[in-house]
Scaffold this active site. Sequence first.
Site, PDB file in Angstrom:
ATOM      1  N   LYS A  76      -6.863  76.679  16.229  1.00 59.64           N
ATOM      2  CA  LYS A  76      -5.423  76.560  16.437  1.00 59.64           C
ATOM      3  C   LYS A  76      -4.912  77.546  17.477  1.00 59.64           C
ATOM      4  CE  LYS A  76      -4.182  74.623  11.926  1.00 59.64           C
ATOM      5  NZ  LYS A  76      -5.531  74.463  11.382  1.00 59.64           N
TER       6      LYS A  76
ATOM      7  N   GLU B 180       2.880  82.527  12.624  1.00 58.94           N
ATOM      8  CA  GLU B 180       3.988  81.869  13.298  1.00 58.94           C
ATOM      9  C   GLU B 180       5.294  82.129  12.565  1.00 58.94           C
ATOM     10  OE1 GLU B 180       1.743  77.957  15.189  1.00 58.94           O
ATOM     11  OE2 GLU B 180       2.937  77.750  13.357  1.00 58.94           O
TER      12      GLU B 180
ATOM     13  N   HIS C 146       1.694  72.486   1.762  1.00 59.91           N
ATOM     14  CA  HIS C 146       1.363  72.129   3.141  1.00 59.91           C
ATOM     15  C   HIS C 146       0.458  70.896   3.229  1.00 59.91           C
ATOM     16  CE1 HIS C 146       3.232  75.924   4.154  1.00 59.91           C
ATOM     17  NE2 HIS C 146       2.389  76.540   3.360  1.00 59.91           N
TER      18      HIS C 146
ATOM     19  N   ARG D 113      -9.034  63.166  15.334  1.00 60.74           N
ATOM     20  CA  ARG D 113      -9.671  62.168  14.473  1.00 60.74           C
ATOM     21  C   ARG D 113      -8.613  61.177  14.035  1.00 60.74           C
ATOM     22  NH1 ARG D 113      -7.260  63.857   9.838  1.00 60.74           N
ATOM     23  NH2 ARG D 113      -7.058  66.092   9.488  1.00 60.74           N
TER      24      ARG D 113
END
Length: 682
Positions: free
Chosen positions: A116, A200, A235, A297
């Site tokens: 990420k 973040e 999440h 994917r």
Amino acid sequence: MIDTLLIANRGEIACRIIRTARRLGIRTVAVYSDADAGALHVAMADEAVRIGAAPARDSYLRMDAILDAAARTGAQAIHPGYGFLSENAGFAEACAAADLIFVGPPASAIRAMGGKSEAKALMETAGVPLVPGYHGEEQNSGVLAAEAARIGFPVLIKASAGGGGKGMKVATSAEDFHEQLASAKREAQAAFGNDRVLIEKYLGRPRHVEIQVFADGHGNCVYLFERDCSIQRRHQKVVEEAPAPNLPLELRQEMGAAAVAAAKAIGYVGAGTVEFLLDPVETGGDGRFYFMEMNTRLQVEHPVTEYITGQDLVEWQLRVAAGGTLPLSQDQLAVNGHAIEVRLYAEDPDKGFLPQTGALSHLRFPEAGPHIRVDTGVRQGDAISIHYDPMIAKLIVWDVDRPAAVRRLRQALAATEVGGLAANIPFLASIAGHAAFLEADLDTRFIERHQADLLPPPAAPSGDVLALAALGVLLERKAETMAAAARTNDPWSPWATGDSWRLNDAVPEILTFTDGRDGGEPQEVRACRRRDGGFDITLPNGDELPGHARFEPDNAHGGGRLVAEVGGRRLTAGWSRRRRELDLFRPGRHHRLTLIDPLDVGAVDAGGGGRLVAPMPGKVIAVLVAAGDRVEKGQGLVVLEAMKMEHTIKAQGPGTVEAVRYAVGDQVPDGAELIIVKGDEA
């Protein structure tokens, strides 16, 4: 075109790929672990190959076994599905080295988006907007804490590798940052073998809007519009819909263009999803969207895109992998209607969504058709294993607009029945019927904001449920008694009536049920047979009602439909019974009852006292107390890792720890006594 396709996956995605391959005339090869030898995807494929033991690391993550299976069966291509090896650049390279087509993007694209932090740096270069955060190499806890303070709390700590909500924690203050960081790193290491994290800014009420992109090897790239996946728990996506509600056309086009730019920046080929956080002005945001990650994917939620576009994305994958061009250009794609998907899991919402394992003794889905699609990898009688994700099925609905699609969803959920273990159907039904959902007032904390409505305290069984349960048990007892009598020399004996007959008297039968809730009281129902073959039912609250019932067999799903007349009202329910355990299905509700045997003194007091037991098999990864420690209700005592997630076992009340039975690293079976707490005297 590909002649033989090996599917390096299991469950519903393997079955879904097989269906498209079969329609295209492609021969399919399934792989399976020992736990999946009798699985649906194995039965559906033209050929199947065993690749190892039940744990994924010994089977579905074994590149050597999968490549060997491809060589032995003459497969020309491997479809990885999602999860397992689907985003493993090394596996894509190994396929190429073995002269096999990898039905997915190039290894370079997977690698570019696999971390990420690296992906965000690349997207920043490509001009794709990013959420303020720290994506650097330094992983020292002190440096990370300083970066979190610079960004400003609350912050999101996220595993750099992988997804699915694993290794993702929220730190609300500097005080709890290190605890959340440690937990995120443990989960990331366990799930992905890499504990690197990024940090973040945690947006207030963002929406999760993702763009489906598709590219071929000839320079063409399109986006197939967007999906709103805002409703999440821990999440992990719970509800997905397409198109995203209340998204202006200009914003859709801007996000689509950004997603295509992201794909082109890494030389992408195949199906991919670019995920964004949208910060709506309506909820106090800045109205902008920010790149979150790219999944290289096919996504779990791809069926909603298929419904609104009329395209088969697996077919697109196979054609592009075989060297073909995209079937349609951007101006040939259009949105038609609205689609919604929900994920049906074996988990108990009343117990913190604890994953469930065991056999699916009863399974009924709504009838599939133009408006309803069911993607599943299990059948009635199959088992949900501790080794894999506890998904049972995906229910997908479509209609001409969102209000109509929501009505379809509610009908589909009401027609779905899962017996033998707990499932999240009532929770999904609560979402589908909530006013905020109907108004499309969505954000990633939807469940948190409406938790009181979506997860009300468990209620005791209603009078209707108890009456149905009693009538069903009495009918089965009568049938069993009469069947036994038919095998004797005197089938007409009064002892063969099964109706509590006594000379000059009718003695009521007493049936005691419990729903197994914590603190749930046993409920007693009295039933006395009437001359007309029915019963006089006396409920726990004293209400007396006449009742008649009959079974309508359901050979396709096991059990049957119980049809009853109770107090002048007609009631129906799905019915499944295994000895003392009963499953009753009313529209949108699943009632799990236990018939208490009065001679079994342990039947009512299950699990009692201060024994804290493992709710499922797992590994102890943290022990938070020691013998002699004082604990309060709700305090965490032990952390178990099971089904790739952490589960904290908490104290049920105040007391003192008397004994700790297991240590960090120990594997514990289901029901193992972990800790003994001596409760405070009342």
